[in-house]
Write an enzyme that holds these catalytic residues in place. Structure first.
Site, PDB file in Angstrom:
ATOM      1  N   SER A   1       0.736  -1.253   0.189  1.00  0.00           N
ATOM      2  CA  SER A   1      -0.118   0.141   0.069  1.00  0.00           C
ATOM      3  C   SER A   1       0.844   1.252  -0.162  1.00  0.00           C
ATOM      4  O   SER A   1       1.662   1.460   0.897  1.00  0.00           O
ATOM      5  CB  SER A   1      -0.671  -0.143   1.240  1.00  0.00           C
ATOM      6  OG  SER A   1      -1.956   1.089   1.232  1.00  0.00           O
TER       7      SER A   1
ATOM      8  N   GLY B   1       5.542   7.750  -7.880  1.00  0.00           N
ATOM      9  CA  GLY B   1       3.894   7.874  -7.603  1.00  0.00           C
ATOM     10  C   GLY B   1       3.458   7.965  -6.284  1.00  0.00           C
ATOM     11  O   GLY B   1       2.406   8.712  -5.847  1.00  0.00           O
TER      12      GLY B   1
ATOM     13  N   LYS C   1      11.755   3.730 -16.639  1.00  0.00           N
ATOM     14  CA  LYS C   1      10.931   2.407 -16.207  1.00  0.00           C
ATOM     15  C   LYS C   1      11.202   1.329 -17.484  1.00  0.00           C
ATOM     16  O   LYS C   1      11.118   1.773 -18.465  1.00  0.00           O
ATOM     17  CB  LYS C   1       9.393   2.457 -16.361  1.00  0.00           C
ATOM     18  CG  LYS C   1       8.560   1.447 -15.362  1.00  0.00           C
ATOM     19  CD  LYS C   1       7.200   2.309 -15.030  1.00  0.00           C
ATOM     20  CE  LYS C   1       6.386   1.247 -14.298  1.00  0.00           C
ATOM     21  NZ  LYS C   1       5.317   1.977 -14.007  1.00  0.00           N
TER      22      LYS C   1
ATOM     23  N   GLU D   1      -1.644  11.222  11.968  1.00  0.00           N
ATOM     24  CA  GLU D   1      -2.135   9.956  12.453  1.00  0.00           C
ATOM     25  C   GLU D   1      -1.352   8.831  11.762  1.00  0.00           C
ATOM     26  O   GLU D   1      -1.112   7.663  12.305  1.00  0.00           O
ATOM     27  CB  GLU D   1      -3.839   9.682  12.646  1.00  0.00           C
ATOM     28  CG  GLU D   1      -4.357  10.675  13.738  1.00  0.00           C
ATOM     29  CD  GLU D   1      -4.616  12.070  13.248  1.00  0.00           C
ATOM     30  OE1 GLU D   1      -4.411  12.167  11.971  1.00  0.00           O
ATOM     31  OE2 GLU D   1      -5.057  12.700  13.769  1.00  0.00           O
TER      32      GLU D   1
END
Lengths: 621, 621
Positions: free
Chosen positions: A118, A149, A240, A365
């Protein structure tokens, strides 16, 4: 550096590309082109810059590597195979059910501190592994590799602030700026100056390099090591799919494996032609310090007993702070993190006692939980805290901490409508549900001070994730200081041989159940009352016993929405006995008001418990 | 500007301070000092800069004001009272249960577009209200007021990127830099240059002003209006508690009301002495355009029917993209947002059809959902989409969208272990739980293409929040194109008069239930099979009927963790009938593998359904 060893690093980069293509082609899926842009970054880090024992990836003095761009997993696996931890053939088991070489890295592998995949999380976790070096007084460094990204994720900028605030000069981040996201070019493509300006503005030492030039990369690492009082960001301009001309810099190749057979063979042949003959083998630098430090296990028998008298009025959030400060004195692994609410969560009690083990994260947080993940991965026992409703800000981090089975002990204060006047934006009514969705995570919800303090210490002693929900209002102490509260248990606080129903509550609603008990007693109806301080794991046997003893008249009452909380936990526990549960819970969006008014308005006050018991008793079963 | 009208704005600022103190003192709680630092910002915005109809706060051409620092609610309420929307006396009902003047703003108030109070969200929502001006071809501007502590939240930097990418020159943000957080000074205190450097690096036109100088603020607004192609950030240096000498710039006064009586009276007296006599009354500028635009209601009868044949293999994520593109052609309110996965979620089908109503947010889920909130608040019907697991990144935004009862239609693709090889970080196994925790939010989980397309349109027609879960694997079309799927319904896809049990699934597990049906049929055991495409609201009556018809042998099977999903939804629905539910669900952290292997390993394949039915049937009830 002599040119032969540059050749070594160049060849290793080529080999890592080949291995990444081979493993993903065999698997039939994965992200080879994402690996190929990072090949020189990985070869220079693993085979020149980092100090680690390739046979002992868990050595606490090893430099740490966090792959924030988790989809580049194949190159991480290839690097460890190349370093000699396991045979290169294993790489061909990538993504198969029998192998721990999963699509994205998880700590099932000994060289992975925590799961990534993630995006924007790895750099937050790296804050934690970096802080940990200070905690154990080690000079190990943390390296974290990001994709460009990822810079769109706000959590990356939370990490940027946190690293600067903590002056983490033992942290070196590298962004693989290949300019291509999944579906299109990234927002900044290859505008290195625009990207650099952001990191400079956030106070990082920033270096822009050609990410395929091993000499430039090594110089950048040197510069990072020489930089004091601030973290370094190396912005590596890359292509890439680098090395295979048919895909270099081409969109449409994200997350796409070369087809096994001719397509893959042709790509590998092109890469093999890049190999420079005669380069010497690599030498991996090992850390100066070594071995696992002998840690005297903390003596929990020295933990002071809670110092309350029955009936004392104490908020569980306050008892949590007191308990955590006490715990910190006997267990040096315990650290605390907060998000500018330490005077409300009472984590300031810990800060006062252990200022070096308290990490302020301001109102951020995600990085607070991310840093806790990194700390936990390296042996600390972190207690991050904020208002329970704001832990939802870090829900994806909590999800990934769960996948990583990390030793993170979350606390959310100010649960439910009982906070009163501040209104719905500050009321956690979904936190039990959120935390129950994390496999193996203990979910604790004490009602009063003694159980709170005891459970703070129980959390530390149980490996893995745990969550404690605390409340704002003061509640009376119910238990003697000698009482014990094992995780997975519950307390039957009222019972008789003639109980017509059982009412199960926790937190503020336990006291509503007790008020209902008194009222019903006056009417001649006896009820059993259970304090469900451990919502997960839940005490299935005690709940089944209570259901049987009360003719299956089971009522739950909770300061939480009806979904995913105490009602569902009890329901699943006793479904095997054929018992259904009547749930009292908040069923609409609440509003500002006084706590008592709100408990009543939203159907979870003593009056509603009484009505529910009367209704249950009136039905002949 | 003549000095009398400067005096007017100064006096209004003083009056707003007095009102903020009065209302919070009467309530006995709240954040007066946070209001006091912002008083000139609010007086200049509301009584000179903004164009709005104070008697018609919902006028679509009004400039928008978003209070990102939601705890300054009392000054927002005071401003609208001063503007004449309601009597000033109402302010004294602040935070009481009978008043809509809650502790933090909610859209129960006609002048609040969406709830704030979780910091760092308002600026994301402001991206949406700003984009909406383009959508309705209006020149209204959006003003958003932040606290300096909010800059720690990563979502603020997601918004910074998004606003720059979209070139939102009709957005003007103001940060009230009072230097004090809740528990301590903010990370940057009053270092205006450090703060300014960040916003400049993110591409915003940045102005630093004295936030208590009304003339400087007005000049900054002028500069913002003159700035083209980029948003403007006004950094206003202020003093918390400004105007009352005993609290000015003092820590320890966050979220603390002046004590009613002497303490409050003294503060108010000091402020009243600042009033400049002889200032003229304020004049509020109204927008040029006016009234509510006549919108022809979309004609849903023109929606083309799904174009599939029974048995066609189509992934629900793909059918969602097709359905959304079709919907966009008949309803111009529909817009779509994505986070760099449009070629996986299939939102690129909508983009291709309606490029002007598609908003790319790169990998920034918080601002994606935040922008959707702002768009929904102004009349659009936004469909934000990403992988379901990454919606957890925006869980707090989803929570607040729920509190705001906004018309946001979320979609999460790639649900469950059935995604296969990418592994646990990419598998949503808690999304049904997350979304069921949002009051009034519809939770939809179609199994095949026809129901998916139909439900995409149903979502648009039902006011309020909705979530659709889509899957990666291709599944066979089960229904004729004429079939209808009302939200709150379900489909009984297999039944007979002799059903021994009912199996309830959705998504990929419906097909496992159907395989189990065939196997059990061969053994002479008939089962009922239900497609629970609407998980919330759930079809209680059909479920109760099925439970009764099958002797209470109710089995759920879901590609989701056991907590908070289909099992819990069914359990709560049928608990009133005394029925318990046997739940097949994922109960541990999964790993990479092939989809079929994983369904079997984690206990939700046809084999496990067969076993569960056999076990249920073997128990005599």
């Amino acid at each position: 550096m002599t040119s032969p060893s540059l050749h070594t690093l160049q060849n290793l980069a080529t080999q890592l590309r080949i291995d990444s293509i081979r493993s993903t082609s065999e698997a039939g899926s994965g992200h080879p082109t994402t690996c190929m842009s990072a090949a020189e970054i990985v070869s220079t880090l693993f085979f020149r810059e980092m100090r680690y024992d390739p046979k002992d990836p868990k050595n606490p003095y090893n430099d740490r590597f966090v792959l924030s761009k988790g989809h580049a997993a194949p190159i991480l696996y290839a690097a460890w195979a190349e370093a000699g931890l396991f045979p290169r053939d294993e790489l061909l088991k990538l993504r198969t059910i029998g192998s721990d070489l999963e699509g994205h890295p998880t700590p099932r592998l000994p060289f992975v501190d925590l799961a990534t995949g993630s995006l924007g999380q790895g750099i937050c976790a790296a804050i934690g592994t970096t802080l940990n070096a200070r905690r154990i007084n080690s000079d190990y460094r943390t390296y974290v590799l990001l994709g460009d990204g990822e810079m769109a994720e706000g959590s990356v900028w939370e990490a940027a602030n946190a690293a600067m605030y903590q002056k983490l000069d033992n942290l070196c981040a590298i962004i693989d700026v290949n300019g291509l996201g999944q579906s299109m070019p990234t927002q900044f493509d290859h505008d290195m100056d625009a990207i650099g300006a952001r990191w400079k503005a956030f106070g990082w030492h920033t270096v822009i390099v050609d990410g395929h030039n091993v000499e430039a990369l090594l110089a950048a690492y040197d510069e990072a090591r020489a930089t004091k009082e601030r973290p370094t960001m190396i912005l590596a301009r890359t292509v890439k799919g680098k090395g295979v001309s048919s895909v270099e810099g081409k969109p449409g190749w994200h997350g796409k494996a070369f087809k096994k057979g001719e397509e893959a063979d042709k790509a590998i042949a092109e890469l093999e032609a890049h190999m420079i003959p005669g380069a010497p083998p690599p030498e991996i630098r090992k850390p100066d310090a070594h071995g696992h430090p002998p840690a005297a296990p903390p003596d929990y028998s020295k933990l002071p007993a809670p110092a309350y008298k029955l009936g004392d009025l104490v908020a569980t959030r306050e008892a949590w702070g007191t308990g955590l400060a006490a715990l910190g004195t006997i267990d040096s692994r315990v650290v605390a993190l907060d998000a500018d609410v330490k005077n409300s969560t009472f984590s300031d009690r810990f800060e006062k006692a252990q200022p070096d083990r308290f990490y302020e994260h301001f109102i951020a947080e995600q990085v607070m939980v991310g840093a806790a993940m990194g700390l936990a991965a390296r042996g600390a026992i972190p207690y991050p805290s904020t208002f329970a409703c704001f832990l939802t800000r870090a829900a994806d981090f909590i999800r990934m901490a769960g996948i990583s089975t990390l030793n993170v002990k979350l606390t959310g204060s100010h649960a439910g409508v009982s906070i009163g006047e501040d209104g719905p934006s500050q009321m956690a009514l979904e936190d039990l549900s959120l935390m129950r969705s994390v496999p193996e995570c203990a979910v604790l919800y004490p009602s009063e001070a003694v159980s709170t303090e005891r459970l703070v210490a129980e959390m530390a002693q149980r490996p893995g994730m745990a969550y404690m929900r605390t409340s704002r209002p003061k509640t009376p102490v119910l238990y003697e200081s000698t009482e014990r509260f094992p995780i997975g248990g519950c307390k039957v606080v009222r019972q008789s041989a003639d109980d017509a129903a059982v009412v199960i509550g926790a937190g503020v609603t336990l006291f509503e159940a007790l008020k209902a008990y008194d009222q019903l007693q006056a009417e001649g109806i006896a009820i059993r009352v259970i304090d469900l301080y451990s919502v997960k794991p839940v005490d299935t046997q005690s709940l089944l016993d209570a259901a049987k003893a009360t003719g299956g008249r089971v009522i739950t009452v909770e300061d939480h929405y009806e979904s995913g909380g105490i009602g569902d936990a009890v329901s699943e526990a006793i479904a095997g006995g054929g018992f259904a549960v009547r749930r009292l819970a908040v069923r609409e969006i609440p509003r500002s008001g006084q706590p008592d008014e709100l408990l009543d308005r939203y159907g979870i006050s003593a009056r509603h418990v009484v009505d529910a018991v009367r209704a249950a008793v009136s039905v002949t079963r």
